[in-house]
Enzyme design. Structure first.
Site, mmCIF file in Angstrom:
data_model
loop_
_atom_site.group_PDB
_atom_site.id
_atom_site.type_symbol
_atom_site.label_atom_id
_atom_site.label_comp_id
_atom_site.label_asym_id
_atom_site.label_seq_id
_atom_site.Cartn_x
_atom_site.Cartn_y
_atom_site.Cartn_z
ATOM 1 N N TRP A 203 -24.856 -17.787 8.715
ATOM 2 C CA TRP A 203 -25.882 -18.726 9.427
ATOM 3 C C TRP A 203 -26.085 -19.871 8.721
ATOM 4 O O TRP A 203 -26.752 -21.108 9.233
ATOM 5 C CB TRP A 203 -26.906 -18.122 9.366
ATOM 6 N N ASN A 204 -24.998 -20.366 7.842
ATOM 7 C CA ASN A 204 -25.460 -21.582 7.008
ATOM 8 C C ASN A 204 -24.577 -22.810 7.683
ATOM 9 O O ASN A 204 -25.124 -23.909 7.494
ATOM 10 C CB ASN A 204 -24.753 -21.432 5.768
ATOM 11 N N PRO A 228 -21.800 -14.667 16.245
ATOM 12 C CA PRO A 228 -22.593 -15.397 15.176
ATOM 13 C C PRO A 228 -23.394 -14.547 14.707
ATOM 14 O O PRO A 228 -24.065 -13.533 15.226
ATOM 15 C CB PRO A 228 -22.814 -16.616 15.985
ATOM 16 N N GLY A 276 -19.062 -14.155 4.903
ATOM 17 C CA GLY A 276 -20.218 -13.788 4.681
ATOM 18 C C GLY A 276 -20.341 -13.195 3.164
ATOM 19 O O GLY A 276 -19.788 -13.606 2.367
ATOM 20 N N GLU A 298 -13.834 -14.282 3.680
ATOM 21 C CA GLU A 298 -14.229 -15.278 2.681
ATOM 22 C C GLU A 298 -15.831 -14.887 2.463
ATOM 23 O O GLU A 298 -16.501 -14.953 3.440
ATOM 24 C CB GLU A 298 -14.142 -16.729 3.610
ATOM 25 N N CYS A 332 -20.668 -22.117 0.817
ATOM 26 C CA CYS A 332 -19.818 -21.031 -0.148
ATOM 27 C C CYS A 332 -19.253 -21.804 -1.239
ATOM 28 O O CYS A 332 -19.044 -20.914 -2.342
ATOM 29 C CB CYS A 332 -18.908 -20.397 0.859
#
Length: 578
Positions: A203-204, A228, A276, A298, A332
């Protein structure tokens, strides 16, 4: 359903570092209300309360409570409902993937140059619709306008990179044979795409993240189904709308929903790209292994920044403030730990605190007025607040920020000092606008502490000596290190984007590997010279032929006198005849 699949279904809600989204909570509350209403309605006549009918109604209500038909999307800065999306069933996912699979051969047959036409047309669409895409992005994230405008521009740049280079990256390779004996063959490595790639994004960055993964896969010749985050699905749907609007082949689809939707994607595709949380990544890896399909992950990060005494402190403070606060720290590769050499510690902390305290935070419209937006959901606020509160309780000091603003999910940009390495703000991924700073005696201590983490996504080194910076960079346990900069690796598409340790498996992109990861390699050998009826060591086995073959391989591949050791071959002959 296997136990692995059940675990994945629970976990693949894909919330990077959250346990349960506000959307899920709202859906659960709504379902509970509906259940209560249904139970009240069924307390009528005796005939209506027959055991069979009662059980069926109870089961139907329970099923609806577990899986709502629609997910409401809210702006986290205001709480306003800005849209809703359907929850796609497992059967719908299977049908979507089957349709993609049907169109994949035609898409692959276009070749890289044929696909380039559509990818560049879509790049045009993104550029032409930048402001609208930023509007949608802000509506579901409450990002600052400046952050929201970067997403489509970044995405357009990446699409152009792979569209223009895919032909080169996917061209057949002809490696040189390892031995003179192999030079009788032409060696070829060919790349064939996986038919359907499943992409699950967080969601970022609900616009940039899908673009990062979807379009390299399309450039490779694969078709793509994108799932998504249920917290921010609207931007992904805009991408699907744009792909259809330019008239492109139906090789890209978006499916919305929560955990069960993600699990169904994994159950049907040929390759999974996931971004995530580490916890969810583990479960997705297990599900992919169960099906024996490849995957790339990732995952979490806890990126360190090392500030050495010879650094340009003004640049370091500016860069680290940006690297820790961009997108309200929800990146991230955000800087989440800062190690500063003792001689410049006080001066650096003063500069950093001044810059962080001066950041503008608030809800933007189309005008660029603020630097920071909101956090994505209430649970993320709780994580950030917990890390700050636990640090303070253990002796840390807040120099600026440290609490909610009082509006929506906004959390003040925060600098923490007097931090030790056992605090959760150092050991756990925060994913919020906090910068804990630790004083170190020297370079060696900075390297040791920077490497004292389960994560290894990226890092930065700040120094006046670039060669020293590179030497330190090579000692850090991270997939990328930027010297006197932040995020530079992210904007360098020729470099791999992948993590070490619990930060992931594989790389997100990186030059040719960014498209080849979505392909199966095929080795082909073709004779160059005329062939015989049989090779020397084919059946039936004949000792003279076998010895000739062994001798030739030693001559071509051994070293020193062993290449010409005829007595050894004669000894082998005698032993083989006895």
């Amino acid at each position: 359903m296997t136990n692995t699949e059940s675990a994945t279904e629970q976990a693949v809600t894909e919330q990077s570092v959250t346990e349960q989204s506000a959307t899920e909570q709202a859906a659960t509350e709504q379902a509970s209300t509906e259940q209560a209403s249904t139970e009240q309605a069924t307390n009528g006549s005796a005939s209506e309360n027959a055991p069979g009918k009662k059980a069926a109604e109870t089961k139907a209500v329970a099923d609806k409570a577990a899986a709502p038909d629609v997910i409401e999307v809210r702006n986290p800065g205001t709480g306003e409902i800005v849209g809703s999306v359907p929850v796609r069933s497992a059967d719908e996912i299977a049908a979507t993937v089957a349709e993609l699979r049907r169109h994949q051969p035609g898409w692959e047959s276009l070749g890289p140059d044929g696909r380039k036409k559509w990818l560049l047309a879509f790049q045009d669409w993104i550029i032409d619709n930048t402001e609208h895409l930023a509007d949608v992005l802000q509506s579901e994230t409450a990002k600052a306008r400046g952050d929201a405008l970067i997403d489509p521009s970044f995405g357009a740049d990446l699409i152009g990179f792979y569209a223009r280079r895919a032909a080169k990256f996917l061209a057949d390779e002809h490696p040189s044979p390892h031995s003179p004996l192999a030079r009788v063959k032409k060696l070829t490595v060919a790349y064939r795409p996986y038919p359907v790639v499943g992409v699950i994004t967080p969601w970022n960055f609900p616009l940039a993240m899908p673009i990062m993964d979807v379009f390299p896969a399309l450039a490779a010749g694969a078709t793509v189904v994108l799932k998504p985050s249920e917290v921010t699905p609207l931007s992904a749907l805009e991408l699907a709308r744009g792909w259809e609007e330019i008239g492109a082949p139906p090789v890209f689809a978006v499916v919305t929903g929560a955990g069960a939707t993600g699990a169904a994607v994994i159950d049907n595709v040929d390759y999974v790209q996931f971004t995530g949380s580490t916890a969810t990544g583990r479960k997705i890896a297990a599900a992919c292994v169960e099906r024996m399909i490849p995957y790339s992950l990732e995952l979490g990060g806890k990126d360190p920044a090392i500030v050495l005494a010879d650094a340009d402190l003004e640049r370091a403070a500016n860069g680290i403030a940006f690297g820790g606060m961009f997108n309200a720290g929800q990146v991230c590769i955000s800087i989440e730990r800062v190690y500063v050499e003792e001689p410049v510690y006080d001066q650096f902390v003063a500069k950093l605190t001044e810059k962080v305290a001066a950041l503008r935070q608030g809800l933007d419209g189309r005008a660029v007025e603020h630097d920071l937006g909101a956090l994505a959901n209430e649970n993320q606020v709780r994580i950030v607040q917990r890390h700050v509160d636990e640090a303070v309780a253990a002796g840390a000091k807040v120099l600026t920020g440290g609490k909610r603003t009082g509006q929506g999910t906004f959390f003040e940009p925060t600098v923490l000092v007097d931090v030790d390495h056992g605090m959760t703000c150092i050991t756990e991924e925060t994913f919020g606008p906090t910068l804990p700073v630790i004083k170190v005696a020297d370079e060696a201590e900075a390297i040791r502490l920077a490497n004292d983490s389960i994560y290894g996504l990226s890092a930065s080194v700040w120094t006046g000596d670039k060669d020293r910076g590179e030497r330190i960079a090579r000692q850090l346990n991270a997939g990328a290190v930027n010297i006197n900069d932040v995020f530079a690796n992210l904007f360098s598409f020729a470099l791999p984007m992948g993590g070490w340790g619990l930060s992931g498996v594989g790389a997100r992109w990186g030059g040719a590997a960014g498209v080849r990861k979505y392909c199966r390699q095929k080795a082909i050998t073709k004779p160059i010279m005329p062939t015989q009826e049989r090779e020397l060591f084919w059946y039936p086995v004949k000792l003279p032929n076998l010895l000739t073959a062994v001798g030739a391989m030693r001559l071509a591949g051994a070293r020193g006198l062993r290449r010409f050791n005829v007595p050894a071959l004669l000894e082998l002959k005698r032993n083989s005849e006895s």
